[in-house]
Design a protein around this motif. Structure first.
Motif, PDB file in Angstrom:
ATOM      1  N   MET A   1     -15.363 -18.077 -22.650  1.00  0.00           N
ATOM      2  CA  MET A   1     -16.641 -18.543 -22.853  1.00  0.00           C
ATOM      3  C   MET A   1     -17.299 -19.204 -24.395  1.00  0.00           C
ATOM      4  N   THR A   2     -17.839 -20.126 -24.296  1.00  0.00           N
ATOM      5  CA  THR A   2     -18.231 -20.544 -25.828  1.00  0.00           C
ATOM      6  C   THR A   2     -19.830 -20.351 -25.795  1.00  0.00           C
ATOM      7  N   LEU A   3     -20.443 -20.413 -26.976  1.00  0.00           N
ATOM      8  CA  LEU A   3     -21.855 -20.186 -27.137  1.00  0.00           C
ATOM      9  C   LEU A   3     -22.540 -21.098 -26.315  1.00  0.00           C
ATOM     10  N   GLN A   4     -22.247 -22.100 -26.287  1.00  0.00           N
ATOM     11  CA  GLN A   4     -22.926 -23.388 -25.630  1.00  0.00           C
ATOM     12  C   GLN A   4     -22.790 -23.062 -24.254  1.00  0.00           C
ATOM     13  N   GLN A   5     -21.676 -22.880 -23.557  1.00  0.00           N
ATOM     14  CA  GLN A   5     -21.500 -22.351 -22.075  1.00  0.00           C
ATOM     15  C   GLN A   5     -22.372 -21.095 -21.909  1.00  0.00           C
ATOM     16  N   LEU A   6     -22.387 -20.024 -22.740  1.00  0.00           N
ATOM     17  CA  LEU A   6     -23.331 -18.910 -22.470  1.00  0.00           C
ATOM     18  C   LEU A   6     -24.835 -19.368 -22.447  1.00  0.00           C
ATOM     19  N   ARG A   7     -25.286 -20.304 -23.383  1.00  0.00           N
ATOM     20  CA  ARG A   7     -26.446 -20.911 -23.323  1.00  0.00           C
ATOM     21  C   ARG A   7     -27.003 -21.476 -22.147  1.00  0.00           C
ATOM     22  N   LEU A   8     -26.102 -22.337 -21.720  1.00  0.00           N
ATOM     23  CA  LEU A   8     -26.353 -23.240 -20.573  1.00  0.00           C
ATOM     24  C   LEU A   8     -26.448 -22.466 -19.126  1.00  0.00           C
ATOM     25  N   GLU A   9     -25.551 -21.279 -19.341  1.00  0.00           N
ATOM     26  CA  GLU A   9     -25.310 -20.244 -17.980  1.00  0.00           C
ATOM     27  C   GLU A   9     -26.850 -19.561 -18.051  1.00  0.00           C
ATOM     28  N   LYS A  10     -27.465 -19.587 -19.242  1.00  0.00           N
ATOM     29  CA  LYS A  10     -28.937 -18.897 -19.054  1.00  0.00           C
ATOM     30  C   LYS A  10     -29.896 -19.829 -18.931  1.00  0.00           C
ATOM     31  N   GLY A  11     -29.390 -21.428 -18.643  1.00  0.00           N
ATOM     32  CA  GLY A  11     -30.472 -22.428 -18.597  1.00  0.00           C
ATOM     33  C   GLY A  11     -31.439 -22.705 -19.575  1.00  0.00           C
ATOM     34  N   LEU A  12     -30.711 -22.496 -20.352  1.00  0.00           N
ATOM     35  CA  LEU A  12     -31.614 -22.894 -22.065  1.00  0.00           C
ATOM     36  C   LEU A  12     -31.328 -24.218 -22.640  1.00  0.00           C
ATOM     37  N   THR A  13     -32.240 -24.926 -23.186  1.00  0.00           N
ATOM     38  CA  THR A  13     -31.838 -26.026 -24.044  1.00  0.00           C
ATOM     39  C   THR A  13     -31.750 -25.211 -25.387  1.00  0.00           C
ATOM     40  N   LEU A  14     -31.131 -26.093 -26.264  1.00  0.00           N
ATOM     41  CA  LEU A  14     -30.978 -25.654 -27.903  1.00  0.00           C
ATOM     42  C   LEU A  14     -32.428 -25.313 -28.353  1.00  0.00           C
ATOM     43  N   ALA A  15     -33.400 -26.121 -28.129  1.00  0.00           N
ATOM     44  CA  ALA A  15     -34.524 -25.806 -28.510  1.00  0.00           C
ATOM     45  C   ALA A  15     -35.386 -24.712 -28.144  1.00  0.00           C
ATOM     46  N   GLU A  16     -35.047 -24.257 -26.642  1.00  0.00           N
ATOM     47  CA  GLU A  16     -35.549 -23.168 -26.132  1.00  0.00           C
ATOM     48  C   GLU A  16     -34.917 -21.949 -26.772  1.00  0.00           C
ATOM     49  N   LEU A  17     -33.419 -21.916 -26.983  1.00  0.00           N
ATOM     50  CA  LEU A  17     -32.911 -20.720 -27.428  1.00  0.00           C
ATOM     51  C   LEU A  17     -33.213 -20.598 -28.961  1.00  0.00           C
ATOM     52  N   ALA A  18     -33.461 -21.715 -29.681  1.00  0.00           N
ATOM     53  CA  ALA A  18     -34.066 -21.798 -31.066  1.00  0.00           C
ATOM     54  C   ALA A  18     -35.392 -20.830 -31.383  1.00  0.00           C
ATOM     55  N   GLU A  19     -36.389 -21.443 -30.070  1.00  0.00           N
ATOM     56  CA  GLU A  19     -37.563 -20.674 -30.250  1.00  0.00           C
ATOM     57  C   GLU A  19     -37.539 -19.423 -30.025  1.00  0.00           C
ATOM     58  N   LEU A  20     -36.597 -18.891 -28.863  1.00  0.00           N
ATOM     59  CA  LEU A  20     -36.746 -17.540 -28.198  1.00  0.00           C
ATOM     60  C   LEU A  20     -36.124 -16.549 -29.495  1.00  0.00           C
ATOM     61  N   SER A  21     -35.334 -17.245 -30.306  1.00  0.00           N
ATOM     62  CA  SER A  21     -34.373 -16.411 -31.181  1.00  0.00           C
ATOM     63  C   SER A  21     -34.920 -16.338 -32.478  1.00  0.00           C
ATOM     64  N   GLY A  22     -35.888 -17.332 -32.916  1.00  0.00           N
ATOM     65  CA  GLY A  22     -36.388 -17.334 -34.196  1.00  0.00           C
ATOM     66  C   GLY A  22     -35.246 -18.201 -34.840  1.00  0.00           C
ATOM     67  N   LEU A  23     -34.336 -18.819 -34.573  1.00  0.00           N
ATOM     68  CA  LEU A  23     -33.344 -19.206 -35.325  1.00  0.00           C
ATOM     69  C   LEU A  23     -33.623 -20.645 -35.230  1.00  0.00           C
ATOM     70  N   SER A  24     -33.004 -21.511 -36.349  1.00  0.00           N
ATOM     71  CA  SER A  24     -33.116 -22.795 -36.399  1.00  0.00           C
ATOM     72  C   SER A  24     -32.107 -23.418 -35.221  1.00  0.00           C
ATOM     73  N   LEU A  25     -32.968 -24.726 -34.711  1.00  0.00           N
ATOM     74  CA  LEU A  25     -31.955 -25.268 -33.727  1.00  0.00           C
ATOM     75  C   LEU A  25     -30.802 -26.163 -34.442  1.00  0.00           C
TER      76      LEU A  25
END
Length: 88
Positions: A1-25
């Motif tokens: 599983m790739t990082l993108q697949q993991l993110r999508l499995e959680k139902g998150l967009t890149l922007a949402e993951l960036a906001e939740l993690s405090g990391l840049s998009l």
């Protein structure tokens, strides 16, 4: 599983993951790009991320560090060369 697949499995967009993690998009996008073929020149090896970034990502994705590390390892090239050697 790739990082993108993991993110999508959680139902998150890149922007949402960036906001939740405090990391840049852009940084997350570059880590995700690492598993693409051909790999874009902007891609960055996610195995070289800092422990702080890994903790932020695992928390935002609600997975253990072990799960994140396994996911990132599966996204990496199958050869034993270092990123510096890959860029030559």
């Amino acid at each position: 599983m790739t990082l993108q697949q993991l993110r999508l499995e959680k139902g998150l967009t890149l922007a949402e993951l960036a906001e939740l993690s405090g990391l840049s998009l852009g940084r997350i996008g570059n880590w995700e790009a690492w598993s693409r073929d051909p790999r874009p020149k902007t891609a960055r090896d996610p195995l070289l991320m800092s422990m702080q970034s890994a903790l932020r990502l695992s928390s935002a994705l609600d997975v253990s560090l072990d799960t994140l590390a396994q996911c990132l390892a599966e996204s990496s090239p199958q050869d034993d060369s270092t990123p510096a050697e890959n860029s030559k």
